[in-house]
Enzyme design. Structure first.
Site, PDB file in Angstrom:
ATOM      1  N   LYS A   1       0.828  -1.221   0.000  1.00  0.00           N
ATOM      2  CA  LYS A   1       0.000   0.000   0.000  1.00  0.00           C
ATOM      3  C   LYS A   1       0.851   1.256   0.000  1.00  0.00           C
ATOM      4  CE  LYS A   1      -2.116  -1.309   3.827  1.00  0.00           C
ATOM      5  NZ  LYS A   1      -1.764  -2.719   3.930  1.00  0.00           N
TER       6      LYS A   1
ATOM      7  N   GLN B   1      -2.950  -2.198   7.574  1.00  0.00           N
ATOM      8  CA  GLN B   1      -3.253  -3.635   7.612  1.00  0.00           C
ATOM      9  C   GLN B   1      -4.127  -4.025   6.407  1.00  0.00           C
ATOM     10  OE1 GLN B   1      -3.986  -1.943  10.965  1.00  0.00           O
ATOM     11  NE2 GLN B   1      -1.792  -2.112  11.166  1.00  0.00           N
TER      12      GLN B   1
ATOM     13  N   LYS C   1       3.411  -6.517  -6.896  1.00  0.00           N
ATOM     14  CA  LYS C   1       4.452  -7.557  -6.847  1.00  0.00           C
ATOM     15  C   LYS C   1       4.281  -8.627  -7.926  1.00  0.00           C
ATOM     16  CE  LYS C   1       6.715  -7.317  -2.593  1.00  0.00           C
ATOM     17  NZ  LYS C   1       7.157  -7.941  -1.369  1.00  0.00           N
TER      18      LYS C   1
HETATM   19  P1  IMP Z   1      -1.613  -6.300  16.367  1.00  0.00           P
HETATM   20  O1  IMP Z   1      -2.220  -5.377  15.362  1.00  0.00           O
HETATM   21  O2  IMP Z   1      -0.215  -5.930  16.744  1.00  0.00           O
HETATM   22  O3  IMP Z   1      -2.503  -6.537  17.543  1.00  0.00           O
HETATM   23  O4  IMP Z   1      -1.464  -7.750  15.652  1.00  0.00           O
HETATM   24  C1  IMP Z   1      -2.601  -8.558  15.324  1.00  0.00           C
HETATM   25  C2  IMP Z   1      -2.375  -9.296  14.017  1.00  0.00           C
HETATM   26  O5  IMP Z   1      -2.327  -8.349  12.956  1.00  0.00           O
HETATM   27  C3  IMP Z   1      -1.075 -10.089  13.934  1.00  0.00           C
HETATM   28  O6  IMP Z   1      -1.290 -11.237  13.145  1.00  0.00           O
HETATM   29  C4  IMP Z   1      -0.135  -9.135  13.201  1.00  0.00           C
HETATM   30  O7  IMP Z   1       0.899  -9.827  12.533  1.00  0.00           O
HETATM   31  C5  IMP Z   1      -1.112  -8.509  12.217  1.00  0.00           C
HETATM   32  N1  IMP Z   1      -0.691  -7.171  11.773  1.00  0.00           N
HETATM   33  C6  IMP Z   1      -0.780  -6.016  12.440  1.00  0.00           C
HETATM   34  N2  IMP Z   1      -0.309  -4.996  11.698  1.00  0.00           N
HETATM   35  C7  IMP Z   1       0.066  -5.528  10.522  1.00  0.00           C
HETATM   36  C8  IMP Z   1       0.600  -4.969   9.320  1.00  0.00           C
HETATM   37  O8  IMP Z   1       0.813  -3.765   9.173  1.00  0.00           O
HETATM   38  N3  IMP Z   1       0.841  -5.864   8.318  1.00  0.00           N
HETATM   39  C9  IMP Z   1       0.582  -7.187   8.437  1.00  0.00           C
HETATM   40  N4  IMP Z   1       0.079  -7.742   9.524  1.00  0.00           N
HETATM   41  C10 IMP Z   1      -0.180  -6.922  10.569  1.00  0.00           C
END
Ligand code: IMP
Length: 423
Positions: free
Chosen positions: A17, A225, A332
């Protein structure tokens, strides 16, 4: 004429993104973050320099653009201070004119970060979080115990709120997790000092966006995300704690007086995932590893290896529906070039029937992907696309019933083809 555009990840995040947001923010007057926090990581290459943005919107790279952090974002002031320093060190200016932060953002406290870490290391279910305190901060917000950014500006209010906030958590730190934690006074002092750094940027972002809309400004909403990590639409419980899908824009930023004109779903030409949780098209073979290496699939925030698998159309169809995607950017594509044995998932076998679209609550650990062979393609992306790559793109467009508007085929700003005009 398109005046507002949302850019949303259509898979499990890390779809690329950053680069597209960066390019389209060149055409925007305002770029808005509306959910998540510094768990995100947008890597952008500017004049041979790598800039990684976690919390600050990509608009910051352009002087003509205002960047907004809306109230739906959970805000770690310490991470902000460090990011500002790093971004400034790469020659980019950050001023209150360029960056506006809602005083109503929920603050990520040290208690949130501690809880995240303790749960991940000692709790019964490991989510594989980024460890940034995101989930616990959103819990505080929803349970009406959150510390708001504006609270950092008044020490007495901050101490009072933190003391109340700590009451229950103290039981967990002492009795369940047996870990050290700062007193409410220590935490209030730390956050109060950090508040002084953030104060000049605090703005009523709702009214600011309302005014931008009235002035017909071009607004870009920058999702973090991906849809499959959405708290409601995602692969629960292996999700993040915010609304990463389209709906998050309305609650996390506000789109005063109207809707968003176009929603662009950023889609990697294959699928990746970091952290735990089911992944129907995951490749456990050497092929998966070679895609991981070729695509340099390491998390921008945590450095973790990303799991890799084939493109999953049932999940993408679901993403299109749940976020009203109007087109996609396929990123990609270069990584898939020359791969022998290329496949695409077109349907699932699930509970004794075949389905071509996922839905909320589907148990992704129980689906069996139905894979179709794809002719190996090769392309330098400099001139006309090869027939085999066009077939791959057409296959995706036919399934999703929306066009591919952008192709990205490398990390550089120049390695991108616009098939459609945006903003
Ligand atoms: P949290 O957002 O740190 O609570 O993580 C929860 C889940 O979201 C986990 O599986 C992380 O690896 C995933 N996650 C959070 N932020 C990202 C991102 O920017 N890219 C990919 N996965 C993410």
């Amino acid at each position: 004429m398109m005046k507002s555009l949302a850019i949303i990840g259509s898979q499990w995040g890390d779809e690329g993104k950053g680069k597209i947001t960066d390019l389209l923010s060149l055409k925007s007057d305002v770029v808005v973050r509306y959910q998540g926090g510094n768990n995100a990581g947008h890597t952008i290459i500017v004049e041979d320099k790598k800039v990684v943005l976690h919390l600050i919107p990509s608009g910051i790279l352009h002087d003509h653009c205002a960047s907004v952090i809306g109230h739906g974002v959970v805000f770690d002031p310490e991470a902000f201070e460090k990011e500002v320093e790093k971004v400034r060190a790469s020659g980019i200016t950050i001023t209150p004119e360029k960056l506006k932060i809602s005083g109503n953002c929920t603050v990520i406290t040290m208690y949130n970060k501690l809880l995240d870490g303790q749960r991940e290391s000692k709790g019964p279910v490991k989510i594989g979080t980024t460890g940034k305190g995101i989930g616990p901060a959103y819990e505080d917000k929803v349970s009406r115990k959150g510390i708001k950014l504006k609270d950092l500006l008044n020490y007495d209010i901050l101490l009072e709120k933190l003391s109340a906030n700590l009451m229950e958590k103290e039981c967990l730190f002492k009795n369940l997790y047996d870990c050290q934690y700062p007193s409410a006074k220590e935490e209030a002092q730390r956050l109060f000092e950090l508040g002084k750094i953030v104060e000049p940027f605090i703005t009523d972002t709702f009214s600011f966006l309302d005014q931008c809309k009235k002035e017909d400004k071009k607004i870009l909403f920058e999702g973090a995300q991906g849809i499959l990590l959405d708290i409601d639409y995602g692969s629960y419980p292996f999700v993040t704690s915010s609304s990463t899908s389209f709906g998050g824009i309305y609650t996390g930023a506000g789109m005063p007086g109207g809707s968003v004109d176009e929603v662009l779903g950023i889609t990697k030409a294959y699928t990746t995932r970091v952290g735990e949780g089911p992944f129907p098209t995951e490749l456990f073979s050497e092929l998966g590893e070679s895609i991981q290496k070729k695509g340099n699939e390491f998390g921008a925030t945590t450095g973790r290896k990303r799991r890799c698998g084939w493109l999953d159309l049932p999940l993408l169809k679901y993403a299109v529906k749940s976020s009203n995607l109007t087109s996609i950017a396929l990123t990609k594509l270069d990584v898939l070039c020359d791969i022998e044995g290329l496949k695409i998932c077109t349907k699932y076998k699930y509970e004794g029937r075949e389905i071509d679209c996922a839905y909320p609550g589907i148990d992704l650990s129980k689906v069996e992907p139905i894979l179709e062979d794809v002719t190996t393609f090769s392309d330098d992306f400099k001139s006309e696309l090869s027939p085999a790559i066009n077939t791959y793109i057409k296959r995706i467009e036919d399934a999703l019933e929306i066009p591919v508007g952008i192709l990205a085929y490398g990390p550089e700003r120049s390695e991108i083809k616009f098939l459609k005009e945006f903003l």
